[in-house]
Enzyme design. Sequence first.
Site, short mmCIF file in Angstrom:
data_model
loop_
_atom_site.label_atom_id
_atom_site.label_comp_id
_atom_site.label_asym_id
_atom_site.label_seq_id
_atom_site.Cartn_x
_atom_site.Cartn_y
_atom_site.Cartn_z
N ASP A 1 -31.06 28.24 14.90
CA ASP A 1 -29.91 28.70 15.19
C ASP A 1 -29.21 29.53 14.36
OD1 ASP A 1 -30.01 26.59 17.27
OD2 ASP A 1 -27.87 26.09 16.87
N ASN B 1 -18.87 22.67 23.94
CA ASN B 1 -18.04 21.56 23.19
C ASN B 1 -17.73 22.00 21.70
OD1 ASN B 1 -16.35 18.91 22.87
ND2 ASN B 1 -18.25 18.19 21.82
#
Length: 397
Positions: A146, A209
């Site tokens: 990531d 989220n």
Amino acid sequence: MPKVIAINAGSSSLKFQLFNMPSEEVLTKGVVERIGFEDAIFNITVNGEKIKEVTPIPDHAVAVKMLLDKLIELGIIQSFDEIEGIGHRVVHGGEKFSDSVLITDETLKEIEDLSDLAPLHNPANVVGIKAFREVLPNVPAVAVFDTAFHQTMPEQSFLYSLPYEYYEKFGIRKYGFHGTSHKYVTQRAAELLGRPIEQLRLISCHLGNGASIAAVEGGKSIDTSMGFTPLAGVAMGTRSGNIDPALIPYIMQKTGKTAEEVIDILNKKSGMLGLTGFSSDLRDIEEAAAKGDQRAELALEVFAGRIHKYIGSYAARMCGVDAIIFTAGIGENSDIVRAKVLRGLEFMGVYWDPALNKVRGKEAFISYPHSPVKVLVIPTNEEVMIARDVMRLANLA
């Protein structure tokens, strides 16, 4: 055609997607939830049909074995040998990994050593890697980080104004997250704009989220809103985003809580959940705001307002912007949030069409044709990026 599986292992879950490559056709996808419990849930989608099974799954290795057996049982593969590559999402690659990497004993140890940078995520990612190695020991596996996409950030972007030795000794710096998503949508935006990415200044808004904004110049990340951890940046579902660090001891003093407890509140009970007092789910918040709930409306304004400010800041940083991209659950589906974020950006050359902005969950331009700055909605596809990296690094192409 090689079959490649993309994996995202959480502490008690395992998401998977099986591709035919290089056509990128999705053969099946699903998720195993509540691993370690008697009532674990195995979900798989085949030809649009969802199959759900509740069964005890004691650990990730059992989940992997069950998944592979299921692929054979459902006729998706005839034997395990058909799977020629495995791609694992790994949250944190530190400064060590600026690209995806073939997993060897050595790289696996390096990923484990980075666990103190991402204690919630990396250990779970490692468990997933080991589970697949146990069941498919001879299949090449690739780790996709990531953080890797943001390793192109210059020092002025990633350094904190702290004593410099904290960076040298402890690796304290901004790392940024959602890199695979930001990379996918910016590459896709260049295709949709019909221009070489090397010429473009893009602002990518990954709004789920968890939410982060990235400034991408010439195809490279030069700044992003998340920091040393995914707690930094904009307000999110349950995370506070940036706050004054002196608030932590102040809250400890006022509430009698420990530092760990306060950080837990900042991670799990803040953001839109903290502001509304009832939900972190944007759909609930939009519904309540429509009925006149003032705190719900306030939460939406705070969420959108912080994103709006990052867009202005990153446009200044790149001396302009060619396109703004919205992606992830909220970015792809909430016309309300997009409208609030874009409101007032006309001074920057952003002219968007309220009718086009009604789009949900599919690729679209929502700016007027004459708008100097284009605005796009692009559904993210981290799994396909993982599969592409497996093809590239395992030499399957």
